[in-house]
Each structure stands twice: as structure tokens, then as C-alpha cells.
Design an enzyme around this catalytic site. Structure first.
Site, PDB file in Angstrom:
ATOM      1  N   CYS A  39       2.015   0.731  -9.203  1.00  0.00           N
ATOM      2  CA  CYS A  39       2.994   1.139  -8.114  1.00  0.00           C
ATOM      3  C   CYS A  39       4.372   1.495  -8.901  1.00  0.00           C
ATOM      4  CB  CYS A  39       3.276   0.706  -7.336  1.00  0.00           C
ATOM      5  SG  CYS A  39       3.551  -1.073  -7.729  1.00  0.00           S
ATOM      6  N   GLY A  64       0.561  -0.749  -0.012  1.00  0.00           N
ATOM      7  CA  GLY A  64      -0.038   0.365  -0.332  1.00  0.00           C
ATOM      8  C   GLY A  64       1.021   1.092   0.151  1.00  0.00           C
ATOM      9  N   GLU A 106       6.026  -3.075   0.572  1.00  0.00           N
ATOM     10  CA  GLU A 106       5.452  -2.728  -0.501  1.00  0.00           C
ATOM     11  C   GLU A 106       4.993  -1.431  -0.431  1.00  0.00           C
ATOM     12  OE1 GLU A 106       6.855  -4.692  -2.803  1.00  0.00           O
ATOM     13  OE2 GLU A 106       7.524  -6.881  -1.792  1.00  0.00           O
ATOM     14  N   VAL A 147       0.470   5.012   5.106  1.00  0.00           N
ATOM     15  CA  VAL A 147      -0.360   3.404   5.645  1.00  0.00           C
ATOM     16  C   VAL A 147       0.943   2.866   5.830  1.00  0.00           C
ATOM     17  CG1 VAL A 147      -1.965   1.877   6.154  1.00  0.00           C
ATOM     18  CG2 VAL A 147      -2.309   3.838   4.675  1.00  0.00           C
ATOM     19  N   GLY A 148       1.932   2.882   5.790  1.00  0.00           N
ATOM     20  CA  GLY A 148       3.306   1.543   5.221  1.00  0.00           C
ATOM     21  C   GLY A 148       3.671   1.920   7.113  1.00  0.00           C
ATOM     22  N   PRO A 177       3.126   4.629   1.022  1.00  0.00           N
ATOM     23  CA  PRO A 177       4.487   4.569   2.012  1.00  0.00           C
ATOM     24  C   PRO A 177       3.707   4.783   4.012  1.00  0.00           C
ATOM     25  CG  PRO A 177       4.503   5.242   0.248  1.00  0.00           C
ATOM     26  CD  PRO A 177       3.630   5.199   0.246  1.00  0.00           C
TER      27      PRO A 177
HETATM   28  P1  NAD Z   1      -3.403   2.119   1.275  1.00  0.00           P
HETATM   29  O1  NAD Z   1      -2.215   1.911   2.254  1.00  0.00           O
HETATM   30  O2  NAD Z   1      -4.054   3.304   1.360  1.00  0.00           O
HETATM   31  O3  NAD Z   1      -4.641   1.034   1.931  1.00  0.00           O
HETATM   32  C1  NAD Z   1      -3.750  -0.862   1.621  1.00  0.00           C
HETATM   33  C2  NAD Z   1      -4.216  -1.195   2.483  1.00  0.00           C
HETATM   34  O4  NAD Z   1      -4.181  -1.051   4.031  1.00  0.00           O
HETATM   35  C3  NAD Z   1      -5.665  -1.869   2.392  1.00  0.00           C
HETATM   36  O5  NAD Z   1      -6.336  -3.028   2.600  1.00  0.00           O
HETATM   37  C4  NAD Z   1      -6.029  -0.858   3.819  1.00  0.00           C
HETATM   38  O6  NAD Z   1      -7.600  -1.046   3.822  1.00  0.00           O
HETATM   39  C5  NAD Z   1      -5.259  -0.504   4.633  1.00  0.00           C
HETATM   40  N1  NAD Z   1      -5.652   0.152   5.360  1.00  0.00           N
HETATM   41  C6  NAD Z   1      -5.364   1.369   5.256  1.00  0.00           C
HETATM   42  N2  NAD Z   1      -5.470   2.649   5.866  1.00  0.00           N
HETATM   43  C7  NAD Z   1      -4.673   1.883   7.588  1.00  0.00           C
HETATM   44  C8  NAD Z   1      -4.186   1.915   8.334  1.00  0.00           C
HETATM   45  N3  NAD Z   1      -4.501   3.253   9.421  1.00  0.00           N
HETATM   46  N4  NAD Z   1      -4.395   0.897   9.220  1.00  0.00           N
HETATM   47  C9  NAD Z   1      -3.772   0.276   8.307  1.00  0.00           C
HETATM   48  N5  NAD Z   1      -3.874  -0.408   7.304  1.00  0.00           N
HETATM   49  C10 NAD Z   1      -4.498   0.328   6.659  1.00  0.00           C
HETATM   50  O7  NAD Z   1      -2.828   2.326  -0.121  1.00  0.00           O
HETATM   51  P2  NAD Z   1      -4.523   1.582  -1.750  1.00  0.00           P
HETATM   52  O8  NAD Z   1      -4.629   3.147  -1.735  1.00  0.00           O
HETATM   53  O9  NAD Z   1      -4.844   0.663  -1.014  1.00  0.00           O
HETATM   54  O10 NAD Z   1      -3.317   1.175  -2.438  1.00  0.00           O
HETATM   55  C11 NAD Z   1      -2.362   2.495  -3.386  1.00  0.00           C
HETATM   56  C12 NAD Z   1      -0.714   2.408  -2.577  1.00  0.00           C
HETATM   57  O11 NAD Z   1       0.019   1.618  -2.365  1.00  0.00           O
HETATM   58  C13 NAD Z   1       0.051   3.753  -3.589  1.00  0.00           C
HETATM   59  O12 NAD Z   1       0.920   4.212  -2.793  1.00  0.00           O
HETATM   60  C14 NAD Z   1       0.874   3.288  -4.632  1.00  0.00           C
HETATM   61  O13 NAD Z   1       2.001   2.825  -4.791  1.00  0.00           O
HETATM   62  C15 NAD Z   1       1.225   1.517  -3.962  1.00  0.00           C
HETATM   63  N6  NAD Z   1       1.344  -0.091  -4.331  1.00  0.00           N
HETATM   64  C16 NAD Z   1       2.399  -0.648  -4.563  1.00  0.00           C
HETATM   65  C17 NAD Z   1       2.430  -1.813  -4.269  1.00  0.00           C
HETATM   66  C18 NAD Z   1       3.564  -2.874  -4.668  1.00  0.00           C
HETATM   67  O14 NAD Z   1       4.024  -3.467  -4.900  1.00  0.00           O
HETATM   68  N7  NAD Z   1       5.374  -1.850  -4.001  1.00  0.00           N
HETATM   69  C19 NAD Z   1       2.270  -2.356  -5.423  1.00  0.00           C
HETATM   70  C20 NAD Z   1       0.058  -1.834  -5.288  1.00  0.00           C
HETATM   71  C21 NAD Z   1       0.301  -0.759  -5.296  1.00  0.00           C
END
Ligand code: NAD
Length: 477
Positions: free
Chosen positions: A258, A202, A224, A206-207, A204
Site C-alpha cells: 500500500c 483494503g 486503512e 471497498v472502504g 478505497p
Molecule cells: P480489497 O479492498 O479488495 O479487499 C480487502 C478486504 O475486503 C478483503 O478481506 C476482501 O474480502 C474484503 N472485501 C472485498 N469486497 C468487499 C465488499 N464488497 N464488502 C466488504 N468487504 C469486501 O483490497 P485488497 O485487494 O485485499 O488489498 C489491496 C488494497 O488495499 C490496495 O488499495 C492497498 O493500497 C490497500 N492496502 C492498504 C493498506 C494500509 O495499511 N493502508 C495495507 C494494505 C493494503
């Protein structure tokens, strides 16, 4: 929307259910420490068969959530997972085998090996942009490593998440693999549990939250993440090839990838020709994108407004739209858009775009993009198009990125033998193939002392032992 009543996140029983599934998985995880190659492959084959059996439903769910065409679903969702599973089944026996380690001189009289033991209970939190690929891919690695897994797919693609939940519930005992649909609140509740490994894909932002939660239990993490992935086109590049690759990379899945090229640096000597080639590539791939069945849509209204606001903000900062720029809110459609003259302080150059907009910036000296890329957080991907190998080497050596392609975009993701991951802001750890297996494994050192000399160095440290220690230091340093 939660389609499956089994997993309503606001049910008062949910926290209890998370706990009871987690506890069942902890018990199972101990048994799985002794799981065989055959049993892991059987689980992987079951997953493979289910994906094939549900192919039609996967197409329908991706169409409903993202307007994703079948061809793109095949190429970017189903194929990568099936290849991951097949590659893993082919090599897993070797990956699982203990690795013999020869004795160093100081370790004479011992034998040693590295065992890849399953970390235990894993949590997989996945995003919405490639919901099938980025849920089942990591799951395949977790199974290969002998872990149990709890999956939390994204709430933004409810049809896919519901299908993921159904497939998991159909083919796995929840003590092995379970899925819980829901939003951040579900992820937050799950993150309270002491997982042995957390695999998060997801943003950075939320990471950082996930890593903070993992720190409470010292759970290991694979993150990731994303970020702004630049592409450089130098004056020697094959412009048609570069434009086609960049247009495909940028506009596949409507830019919601991503590793999509986020923004482009083009040498000033070929800038007009590149813009023309990119316009031609857009027309060749999508014709009228608004009516093309091959062009996806933005996932939801919030992201639609966000991407439109980025275009509007860039215009107020003096940028020019050189292709596209139109949109239709009812359809969440944004045309494939190319922009030039986007200054550094426009939001388009500050945040990950994650939409179908490509800022194109001219440069004269290669040190300029290198300097500017190094001034930003390390990207997930960096691409260079050039016929000059020395130029490509310079860019690769002087920058840092999760992964790179020379004269290509995004295809490194599909290489089963390459690690896939970011660096710092774009991620920690790797996925795919052996690297995915490693992410869910602990490399345990096992040493058998046969007749080593170490007892001669034990206390009491009398004159004889001191002499032995001095001799040892002299001999081995
Ligand atoms: P996101 O971080 O918003 O959400 C990812 C997941 O985290 C979802 O399941 C969501 O429900 C959960 N989440 C949201 N808020 C949370 C919190 N406060 N605590 C715990 N979990 C939470 O990301 P997104 O919008 O789903 O995806 C887009 C992002 O992901 C972009 O930055 C993209 O570059 C990145 N991404 C990276 C890869 C990779 O392989 N490196 C692949 C796809 C997407």
C-alpha cells in the site's frame, strides 16, 4: 478455496454462527470493560508465542500464496507484528491509566480524567498483500484496548487465511477472538452486525462500501486504504541511495504494497543518471528476477492480467519501457519494470498500480509535482529524496499525505511510535502502537463535581441568577 471446513462461508448455518459468535462477544465485551493490564498482556503474549511457534507454517503459507521469500516474511510480516506486541506490552499500563486533566478556571471545584474504555466488539477485515502483518497487527491493538474481535482475512491468500483461522481457533476462546474465512459475501454478512468498531484495511473502493455499512449502525471506523503514493527525487539527491530505496520499496512483495512508491518525479537534470541507478539497483537486488528466490509473484491471474494491461496501455499511449517489461503468465511473473514517457491519461497514471511497474516522470520546477499531486486524491504516502531540507519542507508543507519519509521509502511504517494511516481517500484514523490502541478505545470524559459553582446558575433565572450568569460570562470570556 476454504481450507478449513469449520468456516465454509456458504454453509446455511454460517449466518447463525456469525450471530451467535457476535452475541457471545457482546457479552464478553461488557466483562472486558473491567479487564486488567495483566489479562490483556497475557492474551498478547499468547498471540506472540503462537506466531513464533508457527513461524515455519507462516513462511510456507506466504510462499504458497505470494512466493514471498523468508527474509521478506520476517521483515515485513513477522517482525512488525512481534514489535507491535512487544511495544504494546511495554507501554500498555501507561496507555490504560486514566489521564488526569487539570481544571480550567470555569471548572474550579471539579476534578476530571479521561478513561480509555474498550469500544467493545470489533470487526477486522484484512487484505491479502501482507496477510499476517495486517491481520495480527490490528488484532494486537484490539486486544490491548480490551476489545473482542471478529476477523475476516482475505480470500485471495487462502493458505495464510487458513493458518490465521487455525492460530486464532487454537489460542482464543471465540467469545474473545474469532475468525471467519471467505470472500466479500462473508464480509457483507458480518457488516450487517452492529459492531462497535470496524477496522478495515483494503482498497478505497471497498472502504466506501464498509463505511456505508458502518453508517447503518453508526459503528466507528478505521479505514486503512491505498492510492497512488508519489516519490520525488530532486537534483540534489543522493541518486544511489534514492534509487536503492525506491527500487526496494517498489519491488518488495512485487509492488503489492500500500505504501510502495507508485510513481516517481525525477528532476530533469538527473533523470538519465537516476534511471541508470535504478537499473543497477534492480540487478544488484534481484539479478535475474525471473529466477531469483528473493522476488515475489503477483497474487492471482486477475491481478497479473490487470498489471500487464497497465503496461500495454501505457505503451499504446507512447510510454517507453526502460527496464523489464517482460512477463510469464504461468508463473504470474512480471519483471521489475521502469517506464518513462507515461502520459497523464494512461491508466498507469490514473489508478493505483499495485504491481512491479514504476513510471518515472521528469520535472523542472518543484511546483509542477506539487501541483499534480494536489490534483489527485490524497495519497497514503509521499516520499522525497533531497539534500535540501528547505525543499523537503516545501513539499511536505504544500501537500497532504498519510505519512512521509525524507530520503527513505516505507520505513515510517516500522516506527512503533508514529501513527500509521491515510487521509481521506487513503484512509481515516490510525494504526500502530498507541494510535492503534486509541483506534479501539473510546476516550471517555469523567468529571467529579466537588464544589463547583454551577448550581448557582440553575433556574429560576431571577435577577440574582441573571447577574451571576452575566458575571460568569464577563469573567470567563
Ligand atoms: P480489497 O479492498 O479488495 O479487499 C480487502 C478486504 O475486503 C478483503 O478481506 C476482501 O474480502 C474484503 N472485501 C472485498 N469486497 C468487499 C465488499 N464488497 N464488502 C466488504 N468487504 C469486501 O483490497 P485488497 O485487494 O485485499 O488489498 C489491496 C488494497 O488495499 C490496495 O488499495 C492497498 O493500497 C490497500 N492496502 C492498504 C493498506 C494500509 O495499511 N493502508 C495495507 C494494505 C493494503
Amino acid at each position: 478455496m476454504n481450507v478449513n471446513p469449520r468456516i465454509m462461508p456458504d454453509s446455511p448455518h454460517m449466518a447463525l454462527e456469525y450471530n451467535s459468535v457476535f452475541k457471545a462477544q457482546q457479552v464478553r465485551a461488557i466483562a472486558l470493560r473491567r479487564s486488567t493490564y495483566e489479562s490483556r498482556v497475557a492474551q498478547l503474549r499468547r498471540l506472540e508465542a503462537a506466531i513464533i511457534a508457527h513461524q515455519g507454517e507462516i513462511y510456507a503459507a506466504l510462499q504458497a500464496d505470494l512466493h514471498k521469500p523468508e527474509a521478506e516474511a520476517d521483515l515485513s510480516e513477522i517482525l512488525p507484528v512481534l514489535s507491535e506486541i512487544r511495544h504494546t506490552c511495554r507501554h500498555l499500563r501507561r496507555w490504560m491509566a486514566p489521564q488526569k486533566v487539570s481544571a480550567t478556571a470555569a471548572m474550579f471545584g471539579t476534578k476530571a480524567k479521561i478513561r480509555h474504555e474498550p469500544k467493545g466488539v470489533a470487526l477486522i477485515i484484512s487484505p491479502w498483500n501482507y496477510p499476517i502483518n495486517l491481520t495480527f497487527g490490528p488484532l494486537a491493538s484490539a486486544i490491548a484496548a480490551g476489545c473482542t474481535a471478529i476477523i475476516k482475512p482475505s480470500e485471495l491468500t487462502p493458505h495464510c487465511s487458513s493458518l490465521i483461522d487455525k492460530i486464532i481457533a487454537d489460542i482464543f476462546d471465540s467469545a474473545d477472538v474469532a475468525a471467519f474465512e471467505g470472500d466479500a459475501s462473508v464480509a457483507t454478512a458480518l457488516l450487517d452486525l452492529p459492531f462497535d468498531h470496524i477496522f478495515f484495511t483494503g482498497s478505497p473502493a471497498v472502504g466506501k462500501i464498509v463505511m456505508g455499512a458502518a453508517a447503518r449502525h453508526l459503528s466507528s471506523v478505521t479505514l486503512e486504504l491505498g492510492g497512488k503514493s508519489p516519490v520525488i527525487v530532486d537534483e540534489t539527491a543522493n541518486l544511489t541511495k534514492a534509487a536503492r530505496s525506491i527500487v526496494w520499496g517498489k519491488f518488495a512483495n512485487n509492488g503489492q504494497t500500500c505504501i510502495a512508491p507508485d510513481y516517481a518525479y525525477v528532476h530533469e537534470a538527473v533523470m538519465p543518471q537516476f534511471v541508470d541507478a535504478a537499473r543497477t539497483a534492480i540487478t544488484a537486488m534481484y539479478g535475474d528476477a525471473a529466477t531469483s528466490a528473493d522476488y515475489c509473484r503477483i497474487v492471482n491471474d486477475r491481478h497479473f492480467q490487470r498489471v500487464n494491461a497497465l503496461i500495454a496501455d501505457a505503451k499504446t499511449h507512447g510510454a517507453t519501457v526502460v527496464a523489464g517489461g517482460t512477463s510469464d503468465a504461468a508463473q504470474r511473473y512480471i519483471a521489475p519494470t521502469l517506464m518513462t514517457g507515461v502520459p497523464d491519461d494512461a491508466a498507469l497514471m490514473q489508478e493505483e498500480i499495485f504491481g512491479p511497474v514504476l513510471p518515472i516522470r521528469p520535472y523542472r520546477d518543484i511546483n509542477q509535482p506539487i501541483r499534480e499531486i494536489n490534483a489527485k486524491p490524497k495519497p497514503l504516502a509521499l516520499y522525497i529524496f533531497t539534500k535540501n531540507q528547505a525543499q523537503a519542507d516545501t513539499v511536505i508543507e504544500q501537500t497532504s499525505a498519510g505519512g512521509s519519509c525524507i530520503n527513505g521509502a516505507m520505513t515510517h511504517f516500522l516506527h512503533a511510535k508514529l501513527p500509521f494511516g491515510g487521509v481521506n481517500n487513503s484512509g481515516i484514523g490510525n494504526a500502530h502502537g498507541y494510535y492503534g490502541f486509541r483506534a479501539f478505545s473510546h476516550e471517555r470524559a469523567v468529571l467529579t463535581d466537588q464544589f463547583s459553582a454551577s448550581p448557582m446558575l440553575f433556574p429560576p433565572y431571577n435577577a440574582r441568577v441573571r447577574k451571576m450568569i452575566k458575571l460568569t460570562m464577563k469573567f470567563f470570556t
